[in-house]
Design a protein around this motif. Sequence first.
Motif, PDB file in Angstrom:
ATOM      1  N   VAL A 151      11.207 -15.733  -5.345  1.00 22.56           N
ATOM      2  CA  VAL A 151      11.482 -14.409  -5.920  1.00 22.56           C
ATOM      3  C   VAL A 151      10.978 -14.344  -7.353  1.00 22.56           C
ATOM      4  O   VAL A 151      10.406 -13.336  -7.794  1.00 22.56           O
ATOM      5  N   THR A 152      11.156 -15.422  -8.112  1.00 24.23           N
ATOM      6  CA  THR A 152      10.646 -15.458  -9.486  1.00 24.23           C
ATOM      7  C   THR A 152       9.131 -15.353  -9.513  1.00 24.23           C
ATOM      8  O   THR A 152       8.560 -14.651 -10.360  1.00 24.23           O
ATOM      9  N   ALA A 153       8.456 -16.042  -8.590  1.00 26.66           N
ATOM     10  CA  ALA A 153       7.004 -15.948  -8.518  1.00 26.66           C
ATOM     11  C   ALA A 153       6.554 -14.541  -8.138  1.00 26.66           C
ATOM     12  O   ALA A 153       5.522 -14.051  -8.632  1.00 26.66           O
ATOM     13  N   ALA A 154       7.304 -13.855  -7.263  1.00 27.97           N
ATOM     14  CA  ALA A 154       6.955 -12.483  -6.891  1.00 27.97           C
ATOM     15  C   ALA A 154       7.100 -11.534  -8.079  1.00 27.97           C
ATOM     16  O   ALA A 154       6.273 -10.629  -8.275  1.00 27.97           O
ATOM     17  N   LEU A 155       8.145 -11.731  -8.891  1.00 28.74           N
ATOM     18  CA  LEU A 155       8.317 -10.896 -10.083  1.00 28.74           C
ATOM     19  C   LEU A 155       7.195 -11.150 -11.082  1.00 28.74           C
ATOM     20  O   LEU A 155       6.679 -10.218 -11.714  1.00 28.74           O
ATOM     21  N   HIS A 156       6.792 -12.409 -11.232  1.00 27.58           N
ATOM     22  CA  HIS A 156       5.664 -12.740 -12.115  1.00 27.58           C
ATOM     23  C   HIS A 156       4.376 -12.090 -11.609  1.00 27.58           C
ATOM     24  O   HIS A 156       3.577 -11.563 -12.395  1.00 27.58           O
ATOM     25  N   ARG A 157       4.175 -12.110 -10.313  1.00 31.14           N
ATOM     26  CA  ARG A 157       2.982 -11.473  -9.740  1.00 31.14           C
ATOM     27  C   ARG A 157       2.993  -9.973  -9.980  1.00 31.14           C
ATOM     28  O   ARG A 157       1.952  -9.383 -10.325  1.00 31.14           O
ATOM     29  N   ALA A 158       4.141  -9.339  -9.806  1.00 30.65           N
ATOM     30  CA  ALA A 158       4.226  -7.896 -10.035  1.00 30.65           C
ATOM     31  C   ALA A 158       3.913  -7.549 -11.486  1.00 30.65           C
ATOM     32  O   ALA A 158       3.211  -6.565 -11.767  1.00 30.65           O
ATOM     33  N   LEU A 159       4.391  -8.349 -12.430  1.00 31.26           N
ATOM     34  CA  LEU A 159       4.105  -8.094 -13.847  1.00 31.26           C
ATOM     35  C   LEU A 159       2.612  -8.219 -14.136  1.00 31.26           C
ATOM     36  O   LEU A 159       2.019  -7.370 -14.812  1.00 31.26           O
ATOM     37  N   VAL A 160       1.988  -9.284 -13.639  1.00 30.56           N
ATOM     38  CA  VAL A 160       0.564  -9.491 -13.899  1.00 30.56           C
ATOM     39  C   VAL A 160      -0.259  -8.351 -13.308  1.00 30.56           C
ATOM     40  O   VAL A 160      -1.180  -7.821 -13.954  1.00 30.56           O
ATOM     41  N   GLU A 161       0.057  -7.927 -12.096  1.00 29.36           N
ATOM     42  CA  GLU A 161      -0.711  -6.864 -11.461  1.00 29.36           C
ATOM     43  C   GLU A 161      -0.525  -5.530 -12.166  1.00 29.36           C
ATOM     44  O   GLU A 161      -1.481  -4.743 -12.305  1.00 29.36           O
ATOM     45  N   VAL A 162       0.689  -5.250 -12.626  1.00 33.68           N
ATOM     46  CA  VAL A 162       0.940  -3.975 -13.320  1.00 33.68           C
ATOM     47  C   VAL A 162       0.185  -3.924 -14.634  1.00 33.68           C
ATOM     48  O   VAL A 162      -0.486  -2.927 -14.959  1.00 33.68           O
ATOM     49  N   PHE A 163       0.252  -4.995 -15.427  1.00 32.27           N
ATOM     50  CA  PHE A 163      -0.446  -4.987 -16.715  1.00 32.27           C
ATOM     51  C   PHE A 163      -1.954  -5.109 -16.533  1.00 32.27           C
ATOM     52  O   PHE A 163      -2.715  -4.692 -17.418  1.00 32.27           O
ATOM     53  N   ALA A 164      -2.410  -5.669 -15.410  1.00 31.78           N
ATOM     54  CA  ALA A 164      -3.842  -5.670 -15.128  1.00 31.78           C
ATOM     55  C   ALA A 164      -4.335  -4.248 -14.865  1.00 31.78           C
ATOM     56  O   ALA A 164      -5.414  -3.851 -15.341  1.00 31.78           O
ATOM     57  N   LEU A 165      -3.573  -3.467 -14.095  1.00 36.34           N
ATOM     58  CA  LEU A 165      -3.941  -2.069 -13.879  1.00 36.34           C
ATOM     59  C   LEU A 165      -3.913  -1.281 -15.182  1.00 36.34           C
ATOM     60  O   LEU A 165      -4.767  -0.424 -15.425  1.00 36.34           O
ATOM     61  N   GLN A 166      -2.929  -1.553 -16.018  1.00 36.10           N
ATOM     62  CA  GLN A 166      -2.847  -0.851 -17.301  1.00 36.10           C
ATOM     63  C   GLN A 166      -4.013  -1.233 -18.212  1.00 36.10           C
ATOM     64  O   GLN A 166      -4.509  -0.395 -18.980  1.00 36.10           O
ATOM     65  N   GLN A 167      -4.473  -2.467 -18.135  1.00 34.34           N
ATOM     66  CA  GLN A 167      -5.563  -2.918 -18.993  1.00 34.34           C
ATOM     67  C   GLN A 167      -6.884  -2.243 -18.639  1.00 34.34           C
ATOM     68  O   GLN A 167      -7.682  -1.934 -19.531  1.00 34.34           O
ATOM     69  N   VAL A 168      -7.127  -1.977 -17.349  1.00 34.91           N
ATOM     70  CA  VAL A 168      -8.382  -1.328 -16.942  1.00 34.91           C
ATOM     71  C   VAL A 168      -8.257   0.183 -16.924  1.00 34.91           C
ATOM     72  O   VAL A 168      -9.238   0.880 -16.628  1.00 34.91           O
ATOM     73  N   GLY A 169      -7.065   0.729 -17.194  1.00 32.81           N
ATOM     74  CA  GLY A 169      -6.880   2.174 -17.260  1.00 32.81           C
ATOM     75  C   GLY A 169      -6.654   2.849 -15.934  1.00 32.81           C
ATOM     76  O   GLY A 169      -6.816   4.074 -15.828  1.00 32.81           O
ATOM     77  N   MET A 170      -6.256   2.104 -14.909  1.00 36.43           N
ATOM     78  CA  MET A 170      -5.972   2.708 -13.606  1.00 36.43           C
ATOM     79  C   MET A 170      -4.529   3.180 -13.559  1.00 36.43           C
ATOM     80  O   MET A 170      -3.658   2.613 -14.247  1.00 36.43           O
ATOM     81  N   PRO A 171      -4.228   4.202 -12.766  1.00 31.74           N
ATOM     82  CA  PRO A 171      -2.833   4.689 -12.670  1.00 31.74           C
ATOM     83  C   PRO A 171      -1.920   3.634 -12.054  1.00 31.74           C
ATOM     84  O   PRO A 171      -2.281   2.974 -11.074  1.00 31.74           O
ATOM     85  N   LEU A 172      -0.738   3.496 -12.618  1.00 32.91           N
ATOM     86  CA  LEU A 172       0.202   2.478 -12.136  1.00 32.91           C
ATOM     87  C   LEU A 172       0.838   2.854 -10.808  1.00 32.91           C
ATOM     88  O   LEU A 172       1.433   1.999 -10.159  1.00 32.91           O
ATOM     89  N   LYS A 173       0.722   4.115 -10.416  1.00 25.82           N
ATOM     90  CA  LYS A 173       1.329   4.512  -9.152  1.00 25.82           C
ATOM     91  C   LYS A 173       0.593   3.919  -7.958  1.00 25.82           C
ATOM     92  O   LYS A 173       1.118   3.918  -6.833  1.00 25.82           O
ATOM     93  N   ASP A 174      -0.648   3.406  -8.189  1.00 30.68           N
ATOM     94  CA  ASP A 174      -1.413   2.807  -7.100  1.00 30.68           C
ATOM     95  C   ASP A 174      -1.082   1.342  -6.886  1.00 30.68           C
ATOM     96  O   ASP A 174      -1.793   0.658  -6.152  1.00 30.68           O
ATOM     97  N   ILE A 175      -0.010   0.850  -7.517  1.00 28.46           N
ATOM     98  CA  ILE A 175       0.307  -0.571  -7.427  1.00 28.46           C
ATOM     99  C   ILE A 175       0.677  -0.971  -6.012  1.00 28.46           C
ATOM    100  O   ILE A 175       0.398  -2.082  -5.568  1.00 28.46           O
ATOM    101  N   SER A 176       1.278  -0.074  -5.255  1.00 26.89           N
ATOM    102  CA  SER A 176       1.724  -0.411  -3.901  1.00 26.89           C
ATOM    103  C   SER A 176       0.869   0.241  -2.829  1.00 26.89           C
ATOM    104  O   SER A 176       1.287   0.309  -1.672  1.00 26.89           O
ATOM    105  N   ALA A 177      -0.326   0.720  -3.199  1.00 31.08           N
ATOM    106  CA  ALA A 177      -1.177   1.372  -2.207  1.00 31.08           C
ATOM    107  C   ALA A 177      -1.713   0.367  -1.201  1.00 31.08           C
ATOM    108  O   ALA A 177      -1.841   0.660  -0.013  1.00 31.08           O
ATOM    109  N   ALA A 178      -2.033  -0.837  -1.673  1.00 32.93           N
ATOM    110  CA  ALA A 178      -2.557  -1.879  -0.780  1.00 32.93           C
ATOM    111  C   ALA A 178      -1.437  -2.808  -0.362  1.00 32.93           C
ATOM    112  O   ALA A 178      -0.510  -3.095  -1.132  1.00 32.93           O
ATOM    113  N   MET A 179      -1.515  -3.279   0.863  1.00 33.11           N
ATOM    114  CA  MET A 179      -0.525  -4.233   1.352  1.00 33.11           C
ATOM    115  C   MET A 179      -0.713  -5.571   0.644  1.00 33.11           C
ATOM    116  O   MET A 179      -1.835  -5.965   0.318  1.00 33.11           O
TER     117      MET A 179
END
Length: 415
Positions: A151-179
Amino acid sequence: MRRITRPGRSIDLLRARATAQTPSPYLCSACKLQATSFSTTSIRAARNNGKVPFTEKIRQRIWGTDKPPGLEDPYGDRSVFNKTKKRARVEEAEEGEQLEAAKPTPDLSTYEPASTWDGLEEVGGFEENWDPDHQFRGFLPAEVIKDSDEVTAALHRALVEVFALQQVGMPLKDISAAMPGVDLTHEVQISPTATGATLQFSQEASLEQIIQSLTPAVDDETTVKENPTESEEDVAADRSTIDPLHPSSPEVEVDETAEKKNPTESEEDVAADRSTVDPLSGSTQITYGELVASWDPSWLQISLENPEIKFAVLKRTMQLTGLRIPDAAIMPAKIVKGLLAHLVKPPKPRKLVDALQQKEELMNIPNVSIYAKRVTPIDKHKSVGRWKVIEQQLTERGLPVTGHEGQSHEYGDYR
């Protein structure tokens, strides 16, 4: 004593007049007295003479006219609205009767009751309304992760992916679009900053690869389309196993993942891409505990004050773990550590002393101590270093150190 003279119009005269005017002999004297009228003009006569009642004067002043609309007595009869509703109900009932009379009478001479349900019309059900092309797929996975390190690793993954989207300027609402696919954030270090967080990528995972993993998968290029472009036709022809010179010959299944004697470099790449075998399966796998220990602990201090970032992190974490996060735990979570404390709950202690020792508010009180067993007077003497002196003095004087002299305990000497 001098008598008081009666007035000319005495009460007796009034009673006599009331008795003469009242036709009913069953009224009491008080009622007769009150009913006696000193005026010969009645209210009804006044109305007939053209006098307007007080209530009618008020209505005329409100409406500003001598003939105000409405009833003279608002409480004496039904209003205009009630009469209109009643008239409408009567008209609807009459129309319904006319429609019923106009319907043709069905001919039941050829009617035969069915003995089975074969051929009968089905009413209801979901077969016609349910669209097979749009099957319902739940947001949360069916399997819930319960391991704390995972669970801790999943939370770390979610943080990295969210800030990666924010860094490239993509909307954060697309975080769960892909499985969720392969986790590429194991070697990524994330640390807090004043404006959010910074990412440090390794050679095995880059920012482009993480963004590409979050992009929804497109349709298969080999599928037949109605109006394919020229490039799409070329790609389909290259990947097709049908011989263009002999299209009528049976199609031969070719296993591109099978080992060949002298494969070219491109053939090796294609076989590796289409192979279902994990190339890392034979390598040494690290556990989630070792993975969590390799990260900088400062990532737990990343702020979640931004509501957009917090919502994206919560949404992705729920999608990865299957855990439901209630609203009561979302608002108090100001940093990642607070959110992780709700997701990863320590196991319940087996003893009461362990539960009390886990409470920091009790351990921080200076005059409170927690012991695993009962504290005896000997324990108190030992804590201050007095027990050795007491034991020596008792031994020199021949007194029992513990218990009574001449009595032994069944479990042996206390010393």
